[in-house]
Structure formats: structure tokens, C-alpha cells
Motif scaffolding. Structure first.
Motif, PDB file in Angstrom:
ATOM      1  N   ILE A 247      16.563  31.417  29.575  1.00  0.00           N
ATOM      2  CA  ILE A 247      16.959  32.652  30.244  1.00  0.00           C
ATOM      3  C   ILE A 247      18.470  32.758  30.182  1.00  0.00           C
ATOM      4  CG2 ILE A 247      17.070  31.626  32.562  1.00  0.00           C
ATOM      5  CD1 ILE A 247      15.882  34.348  33.558  1.00  0.00           C
ATOM      6  N   ALA A 248      18.953  33.947  29.869  1.00  0.00           N
ATOM      7  CA  ALA A 248      20.386  34.143  29.708  1.00  0.00           C
ATOM      8  C   ALA A 248      20.730  35.608  29.920  1.00  0.00           C
ATOM      9  CB  ALA A 248      20.827  33.687  28.314  1.00  0.00           C
ATOM     10  N   LYS A 249      22.016  35.882  30.111  1.00  0.00           N
ATOM     11  CA  LYS A 249      22.491  37.246  30.276  1.00  0.00           C
ATOM     12  C   LYS A 249      22.170  38.059  29.023  1.00  0.00           C
ATOM     13  CE  LYS A 249      24.961  38.206  34.105  1.00  0.00           C
ATOM     14  NZ  LYS A 249      26.419  38.271  33.981  1.00  0.00           N
ATOM     15  N   ALA A 250      21.760  39.292  29.222  1.00  0.00           N
ATOM     16  CA  ALA A 250      21.447  40.172  28.106  1.00  0.00           C
ATOM     17  C   ALA A 250      22.722  40.646  27.419  1.00  0.00           C
ATOM     18  CB  ALA A 250      20.647  41.374  28.595  1.00  0.00           C
ATOM     19  N   THR A 251      22.612  40.878  26.127  1.00  0.00           N
ATOM     20  CA  THR A 251      23.702  41.419  25.317  1.00  0.00           C
ATOM     21  C   THR A 251      23.179  42.661  24.594  1.00  0.00           C
ATOM     22  OG1 THR A 251      23.168  40.247  23.269  1.00  0.00           O
ATOM     23  CG2 THR A 251      24.464  39.042  24.927  1.00  0.00           C
ATOM     24  N   THR A 297      21.864  41.920  33.751  1.00  0.00           N
ATOM     25  CA  THR A 297      20.528  41.885  33.165  1.00  0.00           C
ATOM     26  C   THR A 297      20.295  40.546  32.484  1.00  0.00           C
ATOM     27  OG1 THR A 297      20.600  44.285  32.786  1.00  0.00           O
ATOM     28  CG2 THR A 297      18.951  43.024  31.561  1.00  0.00           C
ATOM     29  N   TYR A 298      19.137  39.950  32.767  1.00  0.00           N
ATOM     30  CA  TYR A 298      18.778  38.657  32.182  1.00  0.00           C
ATOM     31  C   TYR A 298      17.513  38.822  31.343  1.00  0.00           C
ATOM     32  CZ  TYR A 298      22.079  36.582  35.477  1.00  0.00           C
ATOM     33  OH  TYR A 298      23.217  36.253  36.172  1.00  0.00           O
ATOM     34  N   VAL A 299      17.482  38.117  30.221  1.00  0.00           N
ATOM     35  CA  VAL A 299      16.290  38.144  29.370  1.00  0.00           C
ATOM     36  C   VAL A 299      15.768  36.721  29.211  1.00  0.00           C
ATOM     37  CG1 VAL A 299      16.978  40.211  28.121  1.00  0.00           C
ATOM     38  CG2 VAL A 299      17.663  37.987  27.261  1.00  0.00           C
ATOM     39  N   ILE A 343      16.322  35.967  40.079  1.00  0.00           N
ATOM     40  CA  ILE A 343      17.327  37.001  40.284  1.00  0.00           C
ATOM     41  C   ILE A 343      17.871  36.974  41.702  1.00  0.00           C
ATOM     42  CG2 ILE A 343      15.795  38.891  40.991  1.00  0.00           C
ATOM     43  CD1 ILE A 343      18.783  39.065  38.511  1.00  0.00           C
ATOM     44  N   GLN A 344      17.102  36.460  42.651  1.00  0.00           N
ATOM     45  CA  GLN A 344      17.635  36.289  44.013  1.00  0.00           C
ATOM     46  C   GLN A 344      18.633  35.136  44.055  1.00  0.00           C
ATOM     47  OE1 GLN A 344      14.462  36.637  47.240  1.00  0.00           O
ATOM     48  NE2 GLN A 344      13.173  36.665  45.390  1.00  0.00           N
TER      49      GLN A 344
END
Length: 394
Positions: A247-251, A297-299, A343-344
Motif C-alpha cells: 500500500i502506498a500513496k497514489a500517483t 489517496t492510497y492504492v 486510513i484512520q
């Protein structure tokens, strides 16, 4: 939900009159009718089987009685039923599949026996109604009746109003992809064995954490195949455990996958809530790209494949959570709950409360958010539920 069952042993289905399935029938939630296949044979011996073409052991159920039975049953209700045929060569019954069956208005169950039903019955039936072959697992039974009992009970208990305490549905094994935690009752000491002290502490937070950990450990020990990346998401980073999901920050490179999954997931939400006005239904590449500057946003990816996403945005002291989604073929694996928890955990320190919303028709979302400790309030429009939750320790 209407269930018509065709069998050469109608009495085998008598247990459906007992306990909760029986109560559901008496309350009008479930309508079960059992039909004797032999009533549709035309010889004095009421024959429903014959030797197989090509030779081999065993007998095969004849097409004529089956087709007449199916045609008769189809006249008994309104609309188009779905034909369910239990068989070891079908898709395996899972909690996700049980939910799909529970969404059906009318099911016909064909209980095969011997070496099975003549293949032409499947072909002819598929011309007039959907046909699904479903298996209980990788083993063989004498007939389909046992499987039908399991399928109907698994599906019917998900019907609104079936369970006396609907809360029990959201904490059971397989409901979110994990096995259930161990349970205890009085007395606190029995044969020298003690109830775990945390359950006597009165600290609901610690109890919830203990139960979650027990579910992970029990699933790892008994059903490691069920464990997914959902059990090992790490706040603010990536994690290679449980299959290598990360899981990582979206780009901007993720926007194509985000757009595809958004449209797929919110099409279903739109159907459930009878609306085409959900903003997610109208996202574009441009609008999603722009949103990456407004939302964190995380994907989640597994072996490079996009499998889920969630996002958050801080407004004053509230961490707004949105676009929680999992690719449709992985629903029921616990990913949604894990992403919600994640996400919390990554919310900024300034956040003292969480907020998210869903439609009143999105029953799975309502259960998920309630289970996660959110409290919902139906809005004046009657179609939206806003959920809020205080951040622990704030």
C-alpha cells in the motif's frame, strides 16, 4: 426470497422447517416449496434414471422428467428464476456467493443423484434462465440435497429480518474474510481453565484489539489460504507479508486503475441506491488526477495488480474518509475493513474525529462502518447516511 427444490427425496428437505429457516418461512421472509421429481415420470415404476451412453458405471438422470419438472416450477412464480445445480464441478460456495444468492428473488434448486443429470438439461435450461453449478467443496456427496440445505441456510440468514440480532452477522467467520474469534461465557473458571483476562476488563478497545488479533492468529493456523494483504497493512508504508501486497500513496500513474475501479464499484452502489447522481459515477481522468492534490489517496497492489484504494482529507479537525473500494472479484476478503482501519491510522495528528458517508441502500457498507465503531445518521434527504467517530484518545 422464493426457493423451489426438485428432488427424488423430498423428505430430505424437512429440516428447512426447523429453527430459524422455519421461523423465516412463518414470517414470510422465505418461501420454500419442495417438488418430487418422480411426479414428472410417466411409467408405473416412476423411473427417473437410465444407463449412460458410452458405457461406464452408475446411472444418469433422464432429461424428460427434469425438463417437465423445471417447466412446471417456472409457472409457479413471477419473473425469471435462477437455476442452482449442486455439483463438485461448480464454483465453490463462499460467503460472497451466499450474499449473491441472498440477493436473488427466486431460486430453483435441482438435486441431482447417481452420476448426475443429463447434460442436455443444463443446455436447455440455460436458454430460458440463468444456470449456476455450485459446489460445497472438493468432495463427492450421494446427492444434492445436503448441499441445497447448506446453500439455502447460508443465503437465507443474510435476508433482512432473518436474524433476531443482526449484529451477529457482521462478526462471524468469513463475513469479512477471517475466521471468528474464540468466545466464552460463565463461569469465568471451568475445570481449571480461565477466561482470558482481557474479556473481563471492561475495556472495549482492548477487547476489540484482542479479538482482531485472535482472528488473525486463528486464520493463519487453520486457514492460511484466507489470509490476504488486508491483515498486514502498515500505516504510512508498504508491507510484503501475506502475499506481497503493498500500500502506498497514489500517483498520476495510478489514475487509470483508480478510474476503472471507481466506475465499477459505484455502478453497483448506484444500482443499490437507485441513482445516477453519485459523483464517483462521473469521474474522469482529469478530475481524478486533480483530486490527488486535494486528498491523500492510497492504492493497494498485489503483484502489480491494483486491488483497492481509499482516501482521506483533513477539514478543520475532521478527517474525511472517501472512495473506499476493492476490486469486485476480491470482495469478502476483509480488504475493505483493513483499508478503513488503515486510513484512520494515517490521519494527521490534528484530526480528532472521522467522517464518511454512504447510501441507505448500501447494506454491506452500513454493516462495515457500524462494525468499525462509526455511528450513522440518516440525512433529511432519506438516501444518505453520514457516519462519524471520535478518534481514540482525542
Amino acid at each position: 426470497m422464493r426457493c423451489d427444490i426438485i428432488s427424488i427425496f423430498p423428505e430430505y428437505l424437512e429440516p428447512l422447517k426447523l429453527s430459524l429457516p422455519g421461523q423465516a418461512q412463518r414470517k414470510g421472509l422465505l418461501d420454500v416449496a419442495v417438488h418430487d421429481l418422480r411426479d414428472f415420470s410417466h411409467d408405473r415404476h416412476r423411473t427417473v434414471d437410465d444407463t449412460p451412453y458410452g458405457g461406464g458405471a452408475g446411472m444418469v438422470m433422464k432429461p424428460q422428467p427434469w425438463w417437465e419438472a423445471l417447466e412446471h416450477v417456472r409457472t409457479l412464480g413471477d419473473g425469471t428464476p435462477t437455476l442452482i445445480v449442486p455439483g463438485p464441478g461448480g464454483e465453490v460456495l463462499t460467503q460472497r456467493l451466499a450474499r449473491e444468492l441472498a440477493d436473488e428473488d427466486w431460486l430453483i434448486f435441482a438435486c441431482g443423484r447417481y452420476e448426475g443429470i443429463d447434460e442436455r438439461v443444463y443446455e436447455a435450461a440455460a436458454d430460458v434462465m440463468p444456470v449456476r453449478v455450485i459446489s460445497l467443496g472438493d468432495y463427492v456427496l450421494n446427492g444434492g440435497e445436503v448441499a441445497v440445505l447448506a446453500m439455502i441456510e447460508a443465503a437465507a440468514r443474510l435476508l433482512p429480518g432473518f436474524m433476531g440480532n443482526a449484529e451477529s452477522l457482521v462478526e462471524e467467520s468469513h463475513e469479512d474474510g477471517l475466521l471468528e474469534y474464540p468466545v466464552y461465557t460463565k463461569p469465568a473458571t471451568w475445570q481449571g481453565r480461565e477466561v482470558p483476562p482481557v474479556l473481563l476488563s471492561g475495556d472495549h478497545g482492548k477487547v476489540a484489539a484482542w479479538r482482531h488479533q485472535q482472528r488473525l492468529e486463528r486464520t493463519a493456523a487453520r486457514r492460511p489460504d484466507l489470509l490476504h494483504a488486508s491483515s498486514a497493512l502498515t500505516p504510512g508504508g508498504v508491507d510484503d507479508r501475506w502475499g506481497g501486497a503493498r500500500i502506498a500513496k497514489a500517483t498520476p500513474a495510478d489514475v487509470g486503475d483508480l478510474l476503472t475501479c471507481t466506475h465499477a464499484c459505484w455502478l453497483r452502489e448506484g444500482i443499490l441506491n437507485d441513482t445516477l447522481t453519485i459523483p464517483a459515477q462521473h469521474e474522469t481522468v482529469e478530475s481524478l488526477t486533480a483530486s490527488l492534490h486535494e486528498w491523500d489517496t492510497y492504492v493497494l497492489r498485489h503483484d502489480g495488480r491494483f486491488i483497492g484504494s481509499v482516501r482521506g482529507k483533513l477539514v478543520d479537525d475532521t478527517w474525511h474518509i472517501g472512495r473506499l473500494m476493492v476490486v469486485p472479484d476480491l470482495h469478502g476478503r476483509g480488504l475493505g475493513g483493513a483499508l478503513l482501519e488503515f486510513i484512520q491510522e494515517v490521519a494527521p495528528s490534528d484530526a480528532t474525529r472521522f467522517e464518511l458517508f454512504t447510501g441507505t441502500g448500501s447494506e454491506h457498507n452500513l454493516k462495515l462502518y457500524k462494525k468499525a465503531g462509526f455511528r450513522g445518521v440518516v440525512q433529511p434527504n432519506g438516501t444518505t447516511v453520514v457516519f462519524t467517530k471520535r478518534r481514540r484518545g482525542r
